[in-house]
Design a protein around this motif. Sequence first.
Motif, PDB file in Angstrom:
ATOM      1  N   GLY A 125     -38.339 -29.234  16.742  1.00 60.81           N
ATOM      2  CA  GLY A 125     -39.059 -28.627  15.638  1.00 60.81           C
ATOM      3  C   GLY A 125     -39.875 -29.635  14.853  1.00 60.81           C
ATOM      4  N   HIS A 126     -39.274 -30.789  14.578  1.00 61.09           N
ATOM      5  CA  HIS A 126     -40.005 -31.816  13.837  1.00 61.09           C
ATOM      6  C   HIS A 126     -41.106 -32.436  14.694  1.00 61.09           C
ATOM      7  CE1 HIS A 126     -37.916 -31.685  10.065  1.00 61.09           C
ATOM      8  NE2 HIS A 126     -36.760 -31.710  10.688  1.00 61.09           N
ATOM      9  N   MET A 127     -40.906 -32.507  16.005  1.00 57.11           N
ATOM     10  CA  MET A 127     -41.974 -33.000  16.875  1.00 57.11           C
ATOM     11  C   MET A 127     -43.142 -32.018  16.882  1.00 57.11           C
ATOM     12  SD  MET A 127     -43.353 -35.266  18.698  1.00 57.11           S
ATOM     13  CE  MET A 127     -42.066 -36.444  18.947  1.00 57.11           C
ATOM     14  N   CYS A 128     -42.856 -30.738  16.901  1.00 56.10           N
ATOM     15  CA  CYS A 128     -43.903 -29.714  16.827  1.00 56.10           C
ATOM     16  C   CYS A 128     -44.656 -29.827  15.497  1.00 56.10           C
ATOM     17  CB  CYS A 128     -43.285 -28.326  16.987  1.00 56.10           C
ATOM     18  SG  CYS A 128     -44.455 -26.962  16.907  1.00 56.10           S
ATOM     19  N   GLY A 129     -43.926 -30.022  14.419  1.00 58.79           N
ATOM     20  CA  GLY A 129     -44.549 -30.209  13.109  1.00 58.79           C
ATOM     21  C   GLY A 129     -45.378 -31.483  13.047  1.00 58.79           C
ATOM     22  N   LEU A 130     -44.898 -32.527  13.701  1.00 62.98           N
ATOM     23  CA  LEU A 130     -45.630 -33.796  13.722  1.00 62.98           C
ATOM     24  C   LEU A 130     -46.958 -33.644  14.458  1.00 62.98           C
ATOM     25  CD1 LEU A 130     -45.850 -36.847  13.267  1.00 62.98           C
ATOM     26  CD2 LEU A 130     -44.487 -37.167  15.342  1.00 62.98           C
ATOM     27  N   VAL A 131     -46.920 -33.009  15.619  1.00 56.33           N
ATOM     28  CA  VAL A 131     -48.154 -32.813  16.388  1.00 56.33           C
ATOM     29  C   VAL A 131     -49.135 -31.945  15.600  1.00 56.33           C
ATOM     30  CG1 VAL A 131     -49.112 -31.770  18.478  1.00 56.33           C
ATOM     31  CG2 VAL A 131     -47.067 -33.199  18.624  1.00 56.33           C
ATOM     32  N   SER A 132     -48.636 -30.883  14.996  1.00 61.89           N
ATOM     33  CA  SER A 132     -49.502 -30.008  14.202  1.00 61.89           C
ATOM     34  C   SER A 132     -50.126 -30.763  13.030  1.00 61.89           C
ATOM     35  CB  SER A 132     -48.701 -28.818  13.667  1.00 61.89           C
ATOM     36  OG  SER A 132     -48.164 -28.070  14.718  1.00 61.89           O
ATOM     37  N   SER A 133     -49.319 -31.555  12.353  1.00 61.88           N
ATOM     38  CA  SER A 133     -49.815 -32.317  11.196  1.00 61.88           C
ATOM     39  C   SER A 133     -50.833 -33.367  11.607  1.00 61.88           C
ATOM     40  CB  SER A 133     -48.650 -32.980  10.464  1.00 61.88           C
ATOM     41  OG  SER A 133     -47.809 -32.010   9.899  1.00 61.88           O
ATOM     42  N   MET A 134     -50.604 -34.010  12.744  1.00 62.01           N
ATOM     43  CA  MET A 134     -51.551 -35.010  13.218  1.00 62.01           C
ATOM     44  C   MET A 134     -52.887 -34.367  13.591  1.00 62.01           C
ATOM     45  SD  MET A 134     -48.987 -37.476  15.369  1.00 62.01           S
ATOM     46  CE  MET A 134     -50.287 -38.399  16.124  1.00 62.01           C
TER      47      MET A 134
END
Length: 80
Positions: free
Chosen positions: A29-38
């Motif tokens: 979930g945090h990796m998905c959020g990281l990619v989205s934020s980047m």
Amino acid sequence: MPSLVAGAVFGAAYGASAYLINSGDPATGHMCGLVSSMLLTGAMGLRFAKTGKVMPAGVMAAAGALGSIYNFQKHQEWTS
């Protein structure tokens, strides 16, 4: 119209991230959020550099950068 579509896509990505975190898979979930934020930071950062307008491009680029930092730290916590 493109702004509306992009907002819906990013909203869905952040929603998926929240769902994964709450359903017991916080690292993914945090990796998905990281990619989205980047992606948000990159897209809005380019728009800010091109137009020089703080609102909305600069604000959204800053929000994306803060989201990237947060999600990176949380991903590191869950994978360590």
